[in-house]
Design a protein around this motif. Sequence first.
Motif, mmCIF file in Angstrom:
data_model
loop_
_atom_site.group_PDB
_atom_site.id
_atom_site.type_symbol
_atom_site.label_atom_id
_atom_site.label_comp_id
_atom_site.label_asym_id
_atom_site.label_seq_id
_atom_site.Cartn_x
_atom_site.Cartn_y
_atom_site.Cartn_z
ATOM 1 N N CYS A 6 0.864 -1.163 0.000
ATOM 2 C CA CYS A 6 0.000 0.000 0.000
ATOM 3 C C CYS A 6 0.899 1.211 0.000
ATOM 4 O O CYS A 6 0.676 2.166 0.722
ATOM 5 N N HIS A 321 -7.937 -5.037 -1.563
ATOM 6 C CA HIS A 321 -8.047 -5.785 -0.297
ATOM 7 C C HIS A 321 -8.981 -5.056 0.660
ATOM 8 O O HIS A 321 -8.927 -3.828 0.773
ATOM 9 N N ASP A 343 -5.863 3.137 3.389
ATOM 10 C CA ASP A 343 -5.357 1.785 3.138
ATOM 11 C C ASP A 343 -6.256 0.739 3.795
ATOM 12 O O ASP A 343 -6.046 0.406 4.938
ATOM 13 N N ASN A 344 -7.291 0.192 3.216
ATOM 14 C CA ASN A 344 -7.588 0.374 1.842
ATOM 15 C C ASN A 344 -9.074 0.701 1.666
ATOM 16 O O ASN A 344 -9.751 0.177 0.786
ATOM 17 N N GLU A 376 -4.518 -9.194 2.948
ATOM 18 C CA GLU A 376 -3.373 -8.622 2.199
ATOM 19 C C GLU A 376 -2.275 -8.255 3.177
ATOM 20 O O GLU A 376 -1.095 -8.479 2.917
ATOM 21 N N GLU A 377 -2.687 -7.693 4.311
ATOM 22 C CA GLU A 377 -1.706 -7.198 5.283
ATOM 23 C C GLU A 377 -0.936 -8.344 5.940
ATOM 24 O O GLU A 377 0.054 -8.119 6.607
ATOM 25 N N ASP A 404 -4.964 -0.179 -4.484
ATOM 26 C CA ASP A 404 -4.541 -0.197 -3.091
ATOM 27 C C ASP A 404 -4.090 1.197 -2.688
ATOM 28 O O ASP A 404 -2.984 1.610 -3.003
#
Length: 553
Positions: A6, A321, A343-344, A376-377, A404
Amino acid sequence: MKPIRCLGLVVMAAACTPSVNTTTTTAPATLSTARMATDIQAVSSDAFLGRGPATKGEELATAYIRDQLKAAGLQPGGPNGSWFQDVPLLQSNIVGTPTLFFTVNGNKVALTQGEQIAVRSSMQNVDHVDIQNAPVVFLGYGVKAPERNWDDFKGENLRGKVGLVLINDPDFEAGQGDFGGKAMTYYGRWTYKYEEAARQGLAAMLVVHETVPASYGWATVKNSNTNTMFDIVRQNPAEVHPPIEGWIQHDDAVTLLKAAGQDYDALKKLAQTREFKPVTLAGATFSANYQIEQATIRSKNVLGRLPGTTHPNETILYGAHWDHLGVGAPDARGDSIYNGAVDNGTGIAAVLELARMFAAGPRPQRSMVFAFWTAEEKGLMGSEYYAANPVYPLETTVAGFNIDALSVSGRAHDAVVVGSGQSDLEDRLKTVLAANNRVITPDASPEAGYFFRSDHFPMAKRGVPMLYMDSGIDLLNGGKAGGEAADAAYRRDAYHQPADEYDAAKWDLSGMAEDVNVLHTLGLQLANSRDWPNYRTTSEFRPTRDKTASSRK
Ligand SMILES: [Zn+2]
């Protein structure tokens, strides 16, 4: 590990800027900036608890997204008529302090986790790791790239051995060569090196950490890899993960090589040539012993779809995401909710708005899929799960667009392509931007390999042409200096912090609106064409795409 994702080039306006009408000449359906603002505000509110996977925040966020898709008139896009694709995740921790050491000519060199070495908890679905006195082999950059006539392994049997490899790719230091010069190819990324280690049957792969070619320091290596690790649940994890994936500090590698009668700099020079062969370190072994504690958690991707009128089996994919960091350590204000508005929240709002625009307009010939990825993180887990278990065939996925973290600082003269030079989707983007008096700004740090660090990548790796467009930095109001300053302020004050919150007074979504219109136009053009975009012949993903060429007509 969790690198800076991101990365955003996201900017925040220093002052309140009036909203600008941003309808473009090429987009037939009408975008609503107000709807996007409502979405961001909703998903980043404290009630959503920072959208952590497998939490109450997940329930709220995925239900919100589903309800919006439903209201817009989309069809469920998941398996078996569901809005959701279940994503089982393996969560893994090393129990206590791992025992890790080299021996060189009978002398034991202990390695402290986090200090000299950083070893990830095993992703092989095992309850302990035990390696005794495995031989150590220096493997150069650990690259096997047939299309570049490059092979650092030279057919050597490496089964059960421990590899030492350099970070980035063989021509990074020279600045020119077969791997794009300073720009990082996927062969330079640590994830590639571990995947190759699994293919080679290595017991362990240790990346020699150097800050410049890695693009981050040891603290990032340590903080991202010595804690809880996640992977998607895989049928055969050993296909992609060797038993041990780790990093060793540069100075410790130099010392080890010296004790084994080798010179690090000389070996590195050799590794920058095609002639390099694996070098077994005489008298050196590596041992590791630790317990693993693991659990499976369940999360989900949200998918909406509009079937194409004439070519429903051909798909255009938009993805963002939905997850963020959840609830964590409080900041100085005592705020512990990591809202993830930019984000996000911006990406969620953008893909929802794209879904509404396509649903409201004439139905395209090809199918449109709108995906909201989980975790995603935690390392691109939701998108990786989809790519490994695609709901719609990847060979006939025409192209995909990853969103993102978009700009909240108003309109820009440019748009950024992360990983520029990969595919001809950029040429299409250039044309659409030009019609709106905008230009492409190439990836400012291609050596950092950001193209390999966001949700489009699991599809890209499997050959699907994917574009990762980011908001521009050359602001109409403030120019490049303003854009860069706002980006720096975001990174300092809000990125991955509880302060990444919705701010109606400071934000200007007119630039984000333009970006969404551009992505809408790009997708619409492809959806009503017989075109098949592709990677450029210089891309490492072109051979993979071309293997399935016969399924595209
Ligand atoms: Zn993100």
